[in-house]
Design a protein around this motif. Structure first.
Motif, short mmCIF file in Angstrom:
data_model
loop_
_atom_site.label_atom_id
_atom_site.label_comp_id
_atom_site.label_asym_id
_atom_site.label_seq_id
_atom_site.Cartn_x
_atom_site.Cartn_y
_atom_site.Cartn_z
N THR A 13 2.12 -2.90 7.05
CA THR A 13 1.97 -2.39 5.69
C THR A 13 2.50 -0.97 5.60
O THR A 13 3.23 -0.62 4.66
N ILE A 14 2.16 -0.16 6.58
CA ILE A 14 2.66 1.23 6.59
C ILE A 14 4.17 1.24 6.80
O ILE A 14 4.90 1.96 6.12
N ARG B 16 6.28 0.40 3.75
CA ARG B 16 6.35 1.45 2.73
C ARG B 16 7.48 2.44 3.00
O ARG B 16 7.97 3.09 2.08
N THR C 129 6.93 -9.07 6.93
CA THR C 129 5.56 -8.96 6.43
C THR C 129 4.93 -10.35 6.30
O THR C 129 3.77 -10.56 6.69
#
Length: 300
Positions: free
Chosen positions: A248-249, A252, A261
Motif C-alpha cells: 500500500t505504501i 502510493r 497489489t
C-alpha cells in the motif's frame, strides 16, 4: 443457481502477471533457491516451505511413474524448477513451455547453473497449441498451470496429441467445490483470487473428469491433496497483512502497480476461500490408452 463469471485471460496478461509479480515469489517463496511457484506438498518429514516445494516435484514424479530417460513436457514451466528436477534426478529429457519470454531466459540460466542444459530446452509457446510433434512425450506435466488455460479441454486434447500411446499426464491444481458459487460473497472472493493470479476460472472436478474423457485420456489416479497444501495456504494468509502494508505504501509512490497489489490480495482470498470450503487441491494422473494402459483407476 448463479455461477461464477468466466473471463478470458490473454497470453499477454499471463506473461505480464509472472513478469511483474515474480518479485513477490523471490521475496516470500524462496524462488531463487527452490525455483518453485506453487504451493508445495507437506507430508511426513516436511517441516519447512523449502522442503515442501521440493517434495511436490518428488510426489508428482512418483505418482506419474516417471522413469529414467523419459521425455517430459513441462507445460507451464515457470522458471524451470520441475524441468531441472526431472533432468537432474531422473535423467529425463525435458521441454518446458511458458508464455513469458523473460521466464525462458530465467529457465536457461537456471538450467546452466544446475548443469542440465543438455537435457532441457525451453520455449515461449502456448501449451494448448504447442506445435510440437505428435506422440513425442512419455509424460505431460501440469503443476498449477492448467488452471490458467482458457479451455482446459483444449489443453488436454493437445496433451493427448503429443503423448505417446500409454503416456501419462500429471496434474496438480485447484478445483471448485460443489456449492462454491451459491453465495454472492463466495463468488466475489473466488473472482478476486482468480483476478490476482490471472486465472480465467475454476473448474469442478466432475466437469474436469468429463473433459479428460472427451480428450481421450483415462484417469488412473485422482487424490484429494488439500491437507497437503494447507500449511502453504495458511502461510500466504499470514504473510498478507505485512505485505499489504508494504504494498500500500509502495503503491502510493508508484513502486508497486495494480497487478502487484491484486497479487498481494490473493494471499488473503485464497485462504479465506479454503477455510470456507470453496475449493480443493487435487493431484490427478491420466493416461493416453496404449500398450501399457488398463490400470485400475483410484479416485478419492
Amino acid at each position: 443457481m448463479m455461477h461464477l463469471r468466466r473471463t478470458e485471460v490473454s497470453a499477454a496478461e499471463v506473461a505480464a502477471y509472472y513478469d511483474e509479480c515474480e518479485v513477490d515469489y523471490r521475496w516470500f517463496w524462496h524462488l531463487q533457491r527452490c525455483l518453485a511457484m506453487h504451493y508445495g506438498y507437506w507430508d511426513r518429514g516436511v517441516y519447512s516451505l523449502r522442503r515442501a516445494l521440493v517434495r511436490m516435484n518428488q510426489v508428482l514424479a512418483e505418482r506419474s511413474g516417471i522413469a529414467g530417460g523419459e521425455r517430459v513436457l513441462d507445460a507451464g514451466c515457470g522458471v524451470g524448477g520441475s524441468s531441472i528436477f526431472l533432468a537432474r534426478e531422473y535423467g529425463c529429457s525435458v521441454t518446458g513451455l511458458t508464455l513469458s519470454a523473460a521466464q525462458v531466459q530465467s529457465c536457461e540460466r537456471n538450467a546452466a547453473r544446475e548443469g542440465v542444459t543438455g537435457r532441457t530446452r525451453f520455449a515461449c509457446r502456448d501449451y494448448a497449441a504447442s506445435g510440437l510433434p505428435p506422440a513425442s512425450f512419455d509424460c505431460v506435466w501440469f503443476l498449477e498451470s492448467l488452471c490458467q488455460a482458457n479451455s482446459k479441454e483444449r489443453a488436454l486434447r493437445e496433451a493427448f496429441r503429443v503423448l505417446k500411446p500409454g503416456g501419462r499426464v500429471v496434474i496438480a491444481d485447484y478445483f471448485l467445490a460443489r456449492n462454491a458459487d451459491r453465495r454472492a460473497q463466495d463468488r466475489e472472493r473466488l473472482a478476486r483470487w482468480a483476478q490476482g493470479w490471472s486465472l480465467p476460472d475454476f473448474i469442478r472436478d466432475a466437469e474436469f473428469w468429463e473433459q479428460l474423457e472427451r480428450a481421450g485420456l483415462e484417469i488412473i489416479d485422482a487424490r484429494d491433496a488439500t491437507d497437503r497444501i494447507r500449511p502453504s495456504a495458511r502461510r500466504l494468509y499470514q504473510g498478507f497483512f505485512p505485505a499489504w502494508l508494504v504494498t500500500t505504501i509502495a503503491a502510493r509512490v508508484a513502486w508497486r502497480n495494480r497487478r502487484q497489489t491484486n497479487h498481494v490480495w490473493t494471499a488473503y482470498h485464497q485462504y479465506r476461500a479454503l477455510q470456507a470450503g470453496l475449493w480443493k487441491y487435487r493431484i490427478v494422473v491420466a493416461q493416453r490408452p496404449g500398450a501399457t494402459s488398463g490400470t485400475q483407476a483410484r479416485v478419492s
